[in-house]
Design a protein around this motif. Structure first.
Motif, PDB file in Angstrom:
ATOM      1  N   THR A  17       1.124   8.115  -6.851  1.00  0.00           N
ATOM      2  CA  THR A  17       0.125   7.095  -6.543  1.00  0.00           C
ATOM      3  C   THR A  17      -0.100   6.262  -7.791  1.00  0.00           C
ATOM      4  O   THR A  17      -0.316   6.815  -8.883  1.00  0.00           O
ATOM      5  CB  THR A  17      -1.207   7.736  -6.107  1.00  0.00           C
ATOM      6  OG1 THR A  17      -0.964   8.581  -4.976  1.00  0.00           O
ATOM      7  CG2 THR A  17      -2.229   6.676  -5.733  1.00  0.00           C
ATOM      8  N   MET A  54      -2.661  -1.259  -6.708  1.00  0.00           N
ATOM      9  CA  MET A  54      -3.413  -0.177  -7.316  1.00  0.00           C
ATOM     10  C   MET A  54      -3.821   0.792  -6.213  1.00  0.00           C
ATOM     11  O   MET A  54      -4.274   0.377  -5.143  1.00  0.00           O
ATOM     12  CB  MET A  54      -4.648  -0.712  -8.043  1.00  0.00           C
ATOM     13  CG  MET A  54      -4.307  -1.607  -9.227  1.00  0.00           C
ATOM     14  SD  MET A  54      -3.265  -0.770 -10.471  1.00  0.00           S
ATOM     15  CE  MET A  54      -4.446   0.395 -11.142  1.00  0.00           C
ATOM     16  N   ASN A  55      -3.630   2.076  -6.466  1.00  0.00           N
ATOM     17  CA  ASN A  55      -3.856   3.157  -5.500  1.00  0.00           C
ATOM     18  C   ASN A  55      -2.820   3.158  -4.379  1.00  0.00           C
ATOM     19  O   ASN A  55      -2.969   3.886  -3.396  1.00  0.00           O
ATOM     20  CB  ASN A  55      -5.270   3.111  -4.903  1.00  0.00           C
ATOM     21  CG  ASN A  55      -6.345   3.275  -5.963  1.00  0.00           C
ATOM     22  OD1 ASN A  55      -6.239   4.147  -6.816  1.00  0.00           O
ATOM     23  ND2 ASN A  55      -7.354   2.420  -5.921  1.00  0.00           N
ATOM     24  N   GLY A  59      -2.020   3.945 -10.457  1.00  0.00           N
ATOM     25  CA  GLY A  59      -3.380   3.612 -10.843  1.00  0.00           C
ATOM     26  C   GLY A  59      -4.001   4.521 -11.877  1.00  0.00           C
ATOM     27  O   GLY A  59      -4.971   4.139 -12.530  1.00  0.00           O
ATOM     28  N   LYS A  60      -3.466   5.725 -12.056  1.00  0.00           N
ATOM     29  CA  LYS A  60      -3.987   6.601 -13.104  1.00  0.00           C
ATOM     30  C   LYS A  60      -2.863   7.499 -13.590  1.00  0.00           C
ATOM     31  O   LYS A  60      -1.903   7.754 -12.854  1.00  0.00           O
ATOM     32  CB  LYS A  60      -5.161   7.433 -12.595  1.00  0.00           C
ATOM     33  CG  LYS A  60      -4.805   8.472 -11.557  1.00  0.00           C
ATOM     34  CD  LYS A  60      -6.012   9.366 -11.252  1.00  0.00           C
ATOM     35  CE  LYS A  60      -5.616  10.512 -10.322  1.00  0.00           C
ATOM     36  NZ  LYS A  60      -6.754  11.419 -10.081  1.00  0.00           N
ATOM     37  N   ARG A  62       0.736   4.145  -2.668  1.00  0.00           N
ATOM     38  CA  ARG A  62       1.426   5.434  -2.664  1.00  0.00           C
ATOM     39  C   ARG A  62       2.920   5.253  -2.427  1.00  0.00           C
ATOM     40  O   ARG A  62       3.326   4.329  -1.731  1.00  0.00           O
ATOM     41  CB  ARG A  62       0.855   6.337  -1.571  1.00  0.00           C
ATOM     42  CG  ARG A  62      -0.612   6.694  -1.780  1.00  0.00           C
ATOM     43  CD  ARG A  62      -1.198   7.354  -0.536  1.00  0.00           C
ATOM     44  NE  ARG A  62      -1.273   6.403   0.574  1.00  0.00           N
ATOM     45  CZ  ARG A  62      -1.086   6.738   1.843  1.00  0.00           C
ATOM     46  NH1 ARG A  62      -0.759   7.971   2.169  1.00  0.00           N
ATOM     47  NH2 ARG A  62      -1.195   5.827   2.793  1.00  0.00           N
ATOM     48  N   ASP A 105       0.828  -1.207   0.000  1.00  0.00           N
ATOM     49  CA  ASP A 105       0.000   0.000   0.000  1.00  0.00           C
ATOM     50  C   ASP A 105       0.863   1.258   0.000  1.00  0.00           C
ATOM     51  O   ASP A 105       0.491   2.273  -0.583  1.00  0.00           O
ATOM     52  CB  ASP A 105      -0.908   0.026   1.243  1.00  0.00           C
ATOM     53  CG  ASP A 105      -1.909  -1.119   1.244  1.00  0.00           C
ATOM     54  OD1 ASP A 105      -2.673  -1.230   0.273  1.00  0.00           O
ATOM     55  OD2 ASP A 105      -1.917  -1.892   2.213  1.00  0.00           O
ATOM     56  N   CYS A 142       1.180   6.147 -13.191  1.00  0.00           N
ATOM     57  CA  CYS A 142       1.064   6.700 -11.839  1.00  0.00           C
ATOM     58  C   CYS A 142       0.741   8.187 -11.895  1.00  0.00           C
ATOM     59  O   CYS A 142       1.065   8.886 -12.855  1.00  0.00           O
ATOM     60  CB  CYS A 142       2.377   6.509 -11.069  1.00  0.00           C
ATOM     61  SG  CYS A 142       2.933   4.799 -10.941  1.00  0.00           S
TER      62      CYS A 142
END
Length: 205
Positions: free
Chosen positions: A147, A87-88, A149-150, A90, A46, A119
């Motif tokens: 982060t 995913m998500n 995921g995007k 940090r 995470d 990211c």
């Protein structure tokens, strides 16, 4: 050298039985017995906080594990960290400034493109020269926060590069007072600004 330093640091901070895996993250994986102090290690995390070594040269064994091959330790570590995040997930990572601006090696460019595409690189703090002088590192460095995921849309920069740092006058938390005040809204000041990466992508196309 860093292994006994890390052990001593943990003991001095009240951790009486520190458990540190001793090995090269880029080439090997801890054995089952080395997992035991922590329980079974997850494949992804995470949160990752890391200060990878700068200027190191990795052999072919290390390079073969990564999509973008290079002998540069810090570039391989960026790829490793991206793959290690859920995913998500940090990350806060210390990177030498050469990684951010170097474009004369394909793996550097490809890795940075992957970082921006996979990211959200939402903050970069430019640290003063000499920040790590007391630890034996004189290279200009940056703190990079992202982060997974995007893709990155905007990056908030905060510039501390003009702060004078010496062995007798180290960088302290006091230098970050304005940074922490502006951080929630990513506000602008004489030291901070926002770069629109989405607009730059559109212009490049």
């Amino acid at each position: 050298l860093i292994y006994p330093i890390a052990l001593a640091n943990l003991v001095l901070h009240g951790i009486d039985e520190p458990h540190i895996w001793h090995g090269n993250t880029l080439t090997t994986v801890p054995s089952a017995s080395e997992h035991r102090p922590f329980g079974e290690l997850p494949a992804q995390y995470d949160v990752v906080l890391t200060n990878p070594p700068f200027g190191g040269k990795e052999n072919k064994q290390a390079q073969d594990r990564f999509t973008f091959r290079t002998s540069s330790t810090q570039v391989l570590f960026i790829q490793h960290v991206i793959g290690s995040l859920k995913m998500n997930g940090r990350c806060g990572i210390v990177l030498d400034e050469g990684v951010l601006f170097r474009t004369n090696e394909t793996a550097f460019v490809q890795t940075k493109r992957k970082l921006l595409d996979d990211c959200d690189v939402w903050c970069i703090v430019s640290l003063p020269a000499g920040t790590f002088l007391g630890a034996g590192g004189g290279v200009k460095t940056n703190l990079v926060f992202f982060t997974r995921g995007k893709p990155t849309e905007t990056i908030w920069y905060y510039d501390l590069s003009d702060v004078k740092v010496t062995k007798r006058n180290p960088l302290t938390l006091a230098a970050f007072d304005e940074f922490f005040r502006l951080l929630p809204e990513r506000g602008e000041s004489n030291r901070s600004w926002t770069v629109d990466i989405t607009a730059r992508r559109a212009k490049a196309k």
